[in-house]
Design an enzyme around this catalytic site. Structure first.
Site, PDB file in Angstrom:
ATOM      1  N   LYS A 188       0.821  -1.229   0.000  1.00  0.00           N
ATOM      2  CA  LYS A 188       0.000   0.000   0.000  1.00  0.00           C
ATOM      3  C   LYS A 188       0.849   1.271   0.000  1.00  0.00           C
ATOM      4  O   LYS A 188       0.577   2.205  -0.755  1.00  0.00           O
ATOM      5  CB  LYS A 188      -0.911   0.024   1.229  1.00  0.00           C
ATOM      6  CG  LYS A 188      -1.986  -1.022   1.273  1.00  0.00           C
ATOM      7  CD  LYS A 188      -2.905  -0.820   2.459  1.00  0.00           C
ATOM      8  CE  LYS A 188      -2.232  -1.059   3.797  1.00  0.00           C
ATOM      9  NZ  LYS A 188      -1.843  -2.458   4.007  1.00  0.00           N
ATOM     10  N   THR A 189       1.834   1.309   0.881  1.00  0.00           N
ATOM     11  CA  THR A 189       2.588   2.554   1.037  1.00  0.00           C
ATOM     12  C   THR A 189       3.371   2.888  -0.226  1.00  0.00           C
ATOM     13  O   THR A 189       3.331   4.025  -0.715  1.00  0.00           O
ATOM     14  CB  THR A 189       3.540   2.450   2.240  1.00  0.00           C
ATOM     15  OG1 THR A 189       2.771   2.198   3.422  1.00  0.00           O
ATOM     16  CG2 THR A 189       4.318   3.740   2.424  1.00  0.00           C
TER      17      THR A 189
ATOM     18  N   GLU B 269      -3.551   6.138   1.409  1.00  0.00           N
ATOM     19  CA  GLU B 269      -3.378   4.740   1.782  1.00  0.00           C
ATOM     20  C   GLU B 269      -4.598   4.327   2.590  1.00  0.00           C
ATOM     21  O   GLU B 269      -5.102   5.099   3.402  1.00  0.00           O
ATOM     22  CB  GLU B 269      -2.101   4.626   2.603  1.00  0.00           C
ATOM     23  CG  GLU B 269      -1.650   3.229   2.895  1.00  0.00           C
ATOM     24  CD  GLU B 269      -0.258   3.221   3.510  1.00  0.00           C
ATOM     25  OE1 GLU B 269       0.019   2.320   4.301  1.00  0.00           O
ATOM     26  OE2 GLU B 269       0.540   4.123   3.188  1.00  0.00           O
TER      27      GLU B 269
END
Length: 535
Positions: A159-160, A203
């Site tokens: 995600k990041t 995110e």
């Protein structure tokens, strides 16, 4: 590592796990009832002051920056001062150290992070004063309503990096997005940037169903895996919350998802909007159908992948069967091809041209704590990475192996033609995750050449004595890879340094503050306290 077994219920409407027990409910938390005359239905535009408990966290601080940019008075508290709280104070926030009821001075809203319990004195003070409360996810949801093109980047892993990559493609492409990312990004000077356009990229984490409070128009699901075992009972429970995330996308929205992740398969049919499938062609098994009875399906794929200098891969990009040319990553790791496909698909949906994106992609060189290079010291390279789940550790070690192999091709001055070893200094993160996935951790860590394991980082959990780092060390050794236990960072740095020799790579790894071992490790190697071949 054996892939997680697909357990998604064939009945899309099911809210039960395969064991028949209910999945945790993920509806927004109730806001305490206010006393007569105290409104608890204000919109964000009507709010003039907000108090944030746990304001120094990466997610909470991002919201504080956005509130300040809107002219809203921000107060907050955290258990200790930090660079983050000092930055917020410089922008005009009033921040107290520690938690006390006196810190709550009649704000319109009180917002708390997931780590703040109901027994916190500031939450109790807010309840007694009838001040409406909400968690961080609810506030972010309120903010997102003001952005016509909001994007939630979800998934168990990646995600990041994907959020940061997408954000920078949009920024460099001139779209001026508002950005919230779960890590420090040098290009925006931190973890948040307030733009002036109707585009927001954030995110979106599944823990406690947080992302269900985000009214995104575009949803990205990179993958679905078993994690956060202090909240989710099993894989079916994780899959169920991702199904809810997908179902709440609007009809004029978009779902970007993996074509190859079996655990994500039924998300496609649950989507009430168009779908874009992403995948690497040489591994595209029919895990997900490329046809949908109600919504059109688009395909964005990569083929003919080639490793390059620094472990950065290139690939040929195809969209709707049209060849868009060869694209080059600026970050290492084959797994980041998949992350890049998701970012490129969203960027194209928001109007950026494929040729512009091809030029922009290699400009992104990463985010802190994601395969972050910390220099070469006496021939030993040091990397820090946030990986803390077996799937993440595997792709990180694979990326490291590619980097080492590419370096060996350059005729290393240390041992020409010889591939340097990989030494992993690993800090397990949470007792529940370590215990539940212990065998998987051992199997994957054994892919390194040498392993040092510190004590488990407890995070939000108590130690019930059910698992210890020594258990993991023993299992790694059983698999034929030398592993040693070193309880703290100083001892772990000494142990890793003594294993290292010129040409090797040492990776500090984990979601806790294991990166604090980096300067200790550097000092040991600089001082010559490492294994030097031939001596």
């Amino acid at each position: 590592m054996t892939p997680a077994i697909r357990q998604m219920n064939a009945d899309e409407g099911s809210t039960k796990t395969t064991s028949g027990e209910p999945v945790p409910k993920h509806s927004p938390p109730d806001i305490p009832t206010a006393p007569p005359g105290r409104p608890n239905h204000l919109s964000l535009d009507q709010v003039s002051s907000v108090h944030l408990i746990g304001i120094g966290g990466i997610g909470m601080s991002a919201l504080a920056h956005i509130l300040l940019s809107r002219g809203i008075q921000v107060t907050g508290s955290d258990r200790s001062e930090s660079a983050i709280t000092r930055r917020l104070a410089a922008e005009g926030a009033r921040i107290d150290t520690g938690h006390a009821s006196a810190h709550v001075t009649d704000p319109d809203w009180v917002v708390y992070s997931a780590a703040i319990p109901a027994a916190n004195p500031e939450r109790i003070a807010a309840l007694q004063q009838g001040i409406p409360q909400m968690d961080r996810a609810a506030l972010l949801g309120c903010i997102m309503k003001d952005y016509r093109h909001s994007v939630s980047v979800a998934g168990s892993h990646g995600k990041t990096t994907t959020t940061a990559l997408l954000a920078m493609l949009l920024e460099w492409g001139g779209l001026d997005p508002t950005i919230l990312v779960g890590g420090e990004l040098d290009a925006i000077g931190g973890n948040v940037k307030v733009g002036q356009s109707p585009v927001l990229v954030t995110e979106a984490c599944e823990y406690q169903g947080s992302f269900l409070r985000f009214p995104a128009r575009i949803g990205v699901v990179l993958n679905v895996d078993l994690d956060h075992l202090d909240y989710f009972k099993d894989l079916a429970a994780v899959q169920a919350v991702f199904l809810q995330f997908v179902r709440q996308l609007p009809p004029d929205g978009l779902l970007v998802m993996s074509a190859t992740d079996a655990n994500s398969a039924l998300l496609q049919k649950a989507a009430p909007c168009p779908v874009v499938m992403i995948g690497v062609q040489d591994s595209m098994e029919p895990a997900v159908s490329v046809r949908n009875g109600t919504s059109p399906i688009d395909m964005v794929t990569a083929s003919t992948l080639l490793p390059g200098p620094g472990g950065c891969w290139s690939f040929r990009l195809t969209r709707k069967n049209a060849d868009l040319g060869r694209y080059q990553l600026g970050i290492p790791g084959r797994h980041n091809v998949h992350n890049a496909l998701a970012a490129l698909a969203v960027a194209m949906e928001l109007g950026l041209d494929g040729e512009i994106l091809r030029q922009l992609l290699p400009r992104f060189t990463g985010i802190h704590r994601r395969f972050e290079y910390h220099g070469l010291w006496n021939g030993v390279s040091i990397i820090d990475d946030y990986a803390h789940h077996p799937a993440e550790i595997q792709v990180t070690l694979e990326a490291a192996r590619t980097v080492q192999e590419e370096s060996a091709k350059k005729a290393s001055p240390y041992e020409p033609g010889k591939t340097g070893r990989i030494i992993c200094l690993f800090q397990p993160h949470t007792y529940t995750r370590t215990r539940a996935l212990l065998q998987d951790f051992a199997h994957i860590l054994a892919l390194a050449d040498l392993v040092v394991v510190t004590d488990i980082y407890a995070a939000r959990e108590p130690d019930e004595g059910l698992v210890h780092s020594r258990d993991l060390v023993a299992l790694v050794n059983e698999r034929g890879t030398l592993a040693v236990y070193a309880p703290d960072y100083a001892l772990a740095a000494k142990a890793a340094a003594r294993m290292a020799q010129p040409g090797d790579m040492v990776i500090t790894m984990g979601a806790g503050p294991v990166n604090e071992a980096v300067p200790l490790l550097t000092a040991e190697i600089q001082a010559g306290n490492f294994h030097q071949a031939g001596k």
